[in-house]
Design an enzyme around this catalytic site. Sequence first.
Site, PDB file in Angstrom:
ATOM      1  N   ARG A  37       0.837  -1.207   0.000  1.00 24.78           N
ATOM      2  CA  ARG A  37       0.000   0.000   0.000  1.00 24.78           C
ATOM      3  C   ARG A  37       0.870   1.255   0.000  1.00 24.78           C
ATOM      4  NH1 ARG A  37      -5.517  -0.007   1.838  1.00 24.78           N
ATOM      5  NH2 ARG A  37      -6.364  -2.118   1.918  1.00 24.78           N
ATOM      6  N   ASN A  77      -7.105   9.244  11.584  1.00 31.43           N
ATOM      7  CA  ASN A  77      -8.142   8.985  10.597  1.00 31.43           C
ATOM      8  C   ASN A  77      -8.455   7.498  10.428  1.00 31.43           C
ATOM      9  OD1 ASN A  77      -9.583   9.545   7.780  1.00 31.43           O
ATOM     10  ND2 ASN A  77      -8.013   7.996   7.428  1.00 31.43           N
ATOM     11  N   TYR A 148     -19.148  -0.925  15.635  1.00 32.09           N
ATOM     12  CA  TYR A 148     -18.600   0.273  14.993  1.00 32.09           C
ATOM     13  C   TYR A 148     -19.137   1.532  15.685  1.00 32.09           C
ATOM     14  CZ  TYR A 148     -17.603   3.812  11.473  1.00 32.09           C
ATOM     15  OH  TYR A 148     -17.159   4.946  10.831  1.00 32.09           O
ATOM     16  N   LYS A 152     -16.850   4.451  17.617  1.00 32.32           N
ATOM     17  CA  LYS A 152     -16.821   5.864  17.237  1.00 32.32           C
ATOM     18  C   LYS A 152     -17.217   6.774  18.406  1.00 32.32           C
ATOM     19  CE  LYS A 152     -14.710   5.339  14.488  1.00 32.32           C
ATOM     20  NZ  LYS A 152     -13.511   6.008  13.912  1.00 32.32           N
ATOM     21  N   VAL A 179     -19.889   9.816   3.536  1.00 33.65           N
ATOM     22  CA  VAL A 179     -19.014  10.217   2.438  1.00 33.65           C
ATOM     23  C   VAL A 179     -18.887   9.100   1.406  1.00 33.65           C
ATOM     24  CG1 VAL A 179     -16.711  11.081   1.844  1.00 33.65           C
ATOM     25  CG2 VAL A 179     -17.739  11.672   4.046  1.00 33.65           C
ATOM     26  N   THR A 181     -16.944   7.000  -0.133  1.00 32.24           N
ATOM     27  CA  THR A 181     -15.669   6.295  -0.089  1.00 32.24           C
ATOM     28  C   THR A 181     -15.967   4.807  -0.163  1.00 32.24           C
ATOM     29  OG1 THR A 181     -15.721   6.135   2.331  1.00 32.24           O
ATOM     30  CG2 THR A 181     -14.639   8.077   1.381  1.00 32.24           C
TER      31      THR A 181
END
Length: 252
Positions: A37, A77, A148, A152, A179, A181
Site C-alpha cells: 500500500r 483517521n 462500529y 466511534k 461520504v 468512499t
Amino acid sequence: MATVLVTGSTTGLGAEAARLLSARGHRVVWHARTAPRAAGLPGTADAIVGDLASLAQTRDLADQAKQYGPFDAIIHNAGISEPGGRVVTEDGLEQTFQVNVLAPYVLTALVPLPGRLIYLTSGMADGGTIALDDLQRERRRWNATAAYCDSKLADLALSYAVARRCPQVISNAVCPGWVRTRMGGSSAPTDVRTGAETQAWLAVSDDERALRTGGYWRHMQPLPALPGATDPRVQDGLIAACAELSGVPFPH
C-alpha cells in the site's frame, strides 16, 4: 508550513486530507497498513508503515513517527467497519475496537504530543455505548454495526479526555458525514473533499474556531456534544481500560 501525520492515508478520507494539506504547502507524513500500500503513495512522500490491528506494529509505528516529528498536528483517521462475525486479532482483542480505539490511544500515548490532535468519529457514534465492563462486546450479543457505533463514540470520548487532561494540546473530533468512499459507498451524499476538509482545517488553520479545544465538528461547523462521551468518569475509565489492554500507560 506545518508537519502533519495522517493515519490511514492510502485511501478515502485520509488520502484526501493528506492531499489537501500537501497541496497547501504542508509537510505530510502518510501512513500505510502494508508495504504494498505504501508503494502506491506519491513518490516523494514520507511514510510510516504498520498494521493498527497489531499492538507490536502500532508501537513500531509510534517509533517510526518519532523520526519525522515533532508534529504540529496528528489526524487519527484510520478506521474499519467490517460486516460479519466477531474477529479477534493476534493480540486476542476484538478487531474493530483495537483498530478504531486502542490504536489511536496507543499512538497518542507514545508519540510526543503535537500542537493539535484530531480524532475521526462518525454520526453513528450517536447510536453507540461505552460499556466499560464490555468494551469488546465479549458478553453482549455481537453486532458488527453496533461495535462500529461503540468504537466511534469511544473515539469521541478519547478526544474529550485528551482535551481535558492535556490543556497544552488542541484536541478535537470530526464527524465527516456520510461520504462517498469505499466504506461509505457510492450512494453517500457527501463527496470526499467535503468530508476531508474539516480535519485538514483543524490541523493547520489559524481561524480562532480551529484553535479551540474539546470540540466536535462536521463540515466546519460545531456539533453538540454527545452525552455518552462527556462524563469524565467514562473518559477516565476508557483511558484506564486502554492502558491495561495495551500495556501502554497514558503519560499525560
